[in-house]
Motif scaffolding. Sequence first.
Motif, PDB file in Angstrom:
ATOM      1  N   PRO A 154      11.743   1.103  -0.791  1.00 55.81           N
ATOM      2  CA  PRO A 154      11.880  -0.138  -1.568  1.00 55.81           C
ATOM      3  C   PRO A 154      12.847  -1.106  -0.904  1.00 55.81           C
ATOM      4  O   PRO A 154      13.827  -0.721  -0.268  1.00 55.81           O
ATOM      5  N   GLY A 155      12.561  -2.378  -1.048  1.00 56.38           N
ATOM      6  CA  GLY A 155      13.398  -3.415  -0.449  1.00 56.38           C
ATOM      7  C   GLY A 155      12.607  -4.695  -0.288  1.00 56.38           C
ATOM      8  O   GLY A 155      11.533  -4.859  -0.866  1.00 56.38           O
ATOM      9  N   HIS A 156      13.113  -5.586   0.528  1.00 51.73           N
ATOM     10  CA  HIS A 156      12.462  -6.871   0.788  1.00 51.73           C
ATOM     11  C   HIS A 156      12.150  -6.969   2.278  1.00 51.73           C
ATOM     12  O   HIS A 156      12.991  -6.638   3.124  1.00 51.73           O
ATOM     13  N   TYR A 157      10.946  -7.470   2.580  1.00 48.70           N
ATOM     14  CA  TYR A 157      10.442  -7.493   3.948  1.00 48.70           C
ATOM     15  C   TYR A 157       9.888  -8.869   4.275  1.00 48.70           C
ATOM     16  O   TYR A 157       9.434  -9.608   3.386  1.00 48.70           O
ATOM     17  N   ALA A 158       9.909  -9.194   5.559  1.00 50.01           N
ATOM     18  CA  ALA A 158       9.378 -10.474   6.013  1.00 50.01           C
ATOM     19  C   ALA A 158       9.015 -10.368   7.487  1.00 50.01           C
ATOM     20  O   ALA A 158       9.390  -9.413   8.185  1.00 50.01           O
ATOM     21  N   LEU A 159       8.264 -11.357   7.955  1.00 47.12           N
ATOM     22  CA  LEU A 159       7.985 -11.534   9.374  1.00 47.12           C
ATOM     23  C   LEU A 159       8.828 -12.688   9.886  1.00 47.12           C
ATOM     24  O   LEU A 159       8.914 -13.743   9.243  1.00 47.12           O
ATOM     25  N   VAL A 160       9.444 -12.506  11.054  1.00 47.14           N
ATOM     26  CA  VAL A 160      10.288 -13.542  11.627  1.00 47.14           C
ATOM     27  C   VAL A 160       9.918 -13.748  13.091  1.00 47.14           C
ATOM     28  O   VAL A 160       9.355 -12.861  13.741  1.00 47.14           O
ATOM     29  N   VAL A 161      10.234 -14.932  13.597  1.00 49.52           N
ATOM     30  CA  VAL A 161      10.086 -15.252  15.016  1.00 49.52           C
ATOM     31  C   VAL A 161      11.387 -15.891  15.481  1.00 49.52           C
ATOM     32  O   VAL A 161      12.112 -16.498  14.673  1.00 49.52           O
ATOM     33  N   PRO A 162      11.721 -15.763  16.771  1.00 54.93           N
ATOM     34  CA  PRO A 162      12.953 -16.399  17.267  1.00 54.93           C
ATOM     35  C   PRO A 162      12.913 -17.908  17.069  1.00 54.93           C
ATOM     36  O   PRO A 162      11.890 -18.551  17.288  1.00 54.93           O
ATOM     37  N   THR A 173       2.905   0.664   3.834  1.00 57.83           N
ATOM     38  CA  THR A 173       2.651  -0.531   4.625  1.00 57.83           C
ATOM     39  C   THR A 173       2.630  -1.771   3.742  1.00 57.83           C
ATOM     40  O   THR A 173       2.309  -1.713   2.551  1.00 57.83           O
ATOM     41  N   ILE A 174       2.981  -2.899   4.363  1.00 52.59           N
ATOM     42  CA  ILE A 174       2.980  -4.206   3.702  1.00 52.59           C
ATOM     43  C   ILE A 174       2.115  -5.150   4.521  1.00 52.59           C
ATOM     44  O   ILE A 174       2.316  -5.294   5.738  1.00 52.59           O
ATOM     45  N   GLN A 175       1.152  -5.786   3.867  1.00 56.93           N
ATOM     46  CA  GLN A 175       0.232  -6.718   4.513  1.00 56.93           C
ATOM     47  C   GLN A 175       0.696  -8.153   4.283  1.00 56.93           C
ATOM     48  O   GLN A 175       0.820  -8.598   3.145  1.00 56.93           O
ATOM     49  N   PHE A 176       0.964  -8.889   5.376  1.00 55.63           N
ATOM     50  CA  PHE A 176       1.398 -10.282   5.292  1.00 55.63           C
ATOM     51  C   PHE A 176       0.225 -11.210   5.584  1.00 55.63           C
ATOM     52  O   PHE A 176      -0.721 -10.848   6.291  1.00 55.63           O
ATOM     53  N   ASN A 225       0.845  -1.186   0.000  1.00 57.69           N
ATOM     54  CA  ASN A 225       0.000   0.000   0.000  1.00 57.69           C
ATOM     55  C   ASN A 225       0.886   1.244   0.000  1.00 57.69           C
ATOM     56  O   ASN A 225       1.549   1.562   0.994  1.00 57.69           O
ATOM     57  N   LEU A 226       0.925   1.922  -1.159  1.00 55.68           N
ATOM     58  CA  LEU A 226       1.646   3.192  -1.282  1.00 55.68           C
ATOM     59  C   LEU A 226       0.628   4.313  -1.130  1.00 55.68           C
ATOM     60  O   LEU A 226      -0.203   4.523  -2.025  1.00 55.68           O
ATOM     61  N   PRO A 227       0.649   5.055  -0.025  1.00 55.38           N
ATOM     62  CA  PRO A 227      -0.354   6.102   0.185  1.00 55.38           C
ATOM     63  C   PRO A 227      -0.068   7.335  -0.677  1.00 55.38           C
ATOM     64  O   PRO A 227       1.009   7.445  -1.285  1.00 55.38           O
ATOM     65  N   PRO A 228      -0.992   8.283  -0.765  1.00 54.12           N
ATOM     66  CA  PRO A 228      -0.719   9.540  -1.467  1.00 54.12           C
ATOM     67  C   PRO A 228       0.421  10.304  -0.787  1.00 54.12           C
ATOM     68  O   PRO A 228       0.832   9.991   0.321  1.00 54.12           O
ATOM     69  N   ARG A 229       0.919  11.305  -1.511  1.00 53.40           N
ATOM     70  CA  ARG A 229       1.999  12.165  -1.026  1.00 53.40           C
ATOM     71  C   ARG A 229       3.321  11.399  -0.888  1.00 53.40           C
ATOM     72  O   ARG A 229       4.078  11.591   0.056  1.00 53.40           O
ATOM     73  N   VAL A 230       3.564  10.538  -1.858  1.00 50.02           N
ATOM     74  CA  VAL A 230       4.853   9.841  -1.962  1.00 50.02           C
ATOM     75  C   VAL A 230       5.570  10.381  -3.194  1.00 50.02           C
ATOM     76  O   VAL A 230       5.024  10.360  -4.298  1.00 50.02           O
ATOM     77  N   VAL A 260       0.978  -6.506   9.767  1.00 53.30           N
ATOM     78  CA  VAL A 260       1.204  -5.331   8.928  1.00 53.30           C
ATOM     79  C   VAL A 260       2.526  -4.694   9.356  1.00 53.30           C
ATOM     80  O   VAL A 260       2.743  -4.427  10.546  1.00 53.30           O
ATOM     81  N   CYS A 261       3.396  -4.440   8.390  1.00 57.16           N
ATOM     82  CA  CYS A 261       4.695  -3.830   8.661  1.00 57.16           C
ATOM     83  C   CYS A 261       4.796  -2.491   7.943  1.00 57.16           C
ATOM     84  O   CYS A 261       4.285  -2.328   6.830  1.00 57.16           O
ATOM     85  N   LYS A 262       5.479  -1.577   8.578  1.00 60.63           N
ATOM     86  CA  LYS A 262       5.750  -0.279   7.958  1.00 60.63           C
ATOM     87  C   LYS A 262       7.038  -0.385   7.149  1.00 60.63           C
ATOM     88  O   LYS A 262       8.052  -0.889   7.638  1.00 60.63           O
ATOM     89  N   ALA A 263       6.982   0.094   5.915  1.00 62.18           N
ATOM     90  CA  ALA A 263       8.141   0.023   5.019  1.00 62.18           C
ATOM     91  C   ALA A 263       8.808   1.386   4.937  1.00 62.18           C
ATOM     92  O   ALA A 263       8.145   2.403   4.730  1.00 62.18           O
ATOM     93  N   GLN A 264      10.120   1.388   5.086  1.00 61.98           N
ATOM     94  CA  GLN A 264      10.880   2.639   4.996  1.00 61.98           C
ATOM     95  C   GLN A 264      11.215   3.015   3.555  1.00 61.98           C
ATOM     96  O   GLN A 264      11.701   4.111   3.304  1.00 61.98           O
TER      97      GLN A 264
END
Length: 300
Positions: free
Chosen positions: A201-209, A159-162, A89-94, A195-199
């Motif tokens: 372009p790049g690659h994102y994931a959810l991780v657990v210990p 934001t990125i929705q997993f 999701n790329l919001p307006p004002r980017v 849902v993660c906030k993206a800073q």
Amino acid sequence: MGLHKWWQVTCLMIVSLFLSYLVEGSHAYGNESLEAFLSKHVNKSIKRPRTGVFYNISLPANYTGMQVSVVRLRSDSLWLRGVNHSFLNLPPRVVPQPNRKRIAILYENLGNWSSHYYNVPNYTIMGPVFGFTAYSSSNTTLIDSYEKMNFVIEGNPITIQFPHIVSQGKNNTPICVKFSAGGSVKFNNMTKPYVCKAQGPGHYALVVPSPKEAHTKSQTKKRFPTWWVVGFVIGFVGLVIFALVLLAIVKEAKRRRIRKLEKNSEGGEPFDTFWIGETKLPIASMIRTQPVLENEDVPC
């Protein structure tokens, strides 16, 4: 000289195979090479791109499980309306930087390939790795791979929705992670469930210990094949060197024996010589010494 050359060639081949294995093992899956491949493949697949149209890209069979899509947008349209597609999701004002008239956004869902390209020590990746990359775009080329773009966010965050994946174990709340260039990793908490906030372009994931026992076993499994092959290569190199040294000793002993025979023959009656391969051997003359009678008077 022939033996020396053969030894050099053999050692060079073994060392080359060993180094190629190490290089292949350490860079079997490179995310940079994947980006380059995808950008070229997209340009080959979409000959006449239309602005504002999302294209799902068909990948070769060896990338089964990976999903890729692309869209070209006008920068002013992205600023006014943003774009919400798939997981991103790329919001307006980017604002894209550097500022270009058109940009192309490449969406990547690595699917079951996620762990091949990315991993976090002591953590387990939950679900797929999502990635997006922005490129400059022109009328003739959908993706200009020579110019990647970044975003300046002047409104709400990207934001990125997993997908919802139940983690094993209690109190294992997933953590957002961003994989940056150079292998660095940045952690952040989820803004909302999955849902993660993206800073940018790049690659994102959810991780657990990762559980300590499972992590130790996985590390052992990863190390074993590597060290087994390294040990095999070292043993093979040692065996080849031993065989070459033994062959050289045998040839040298044979030469010395022949030299000794030649030296001994110099003190007696000289013989002609002939060669068989690299071996010099004596040969006796075909004319024998004529017999002489002790008494020249022959009885009648």
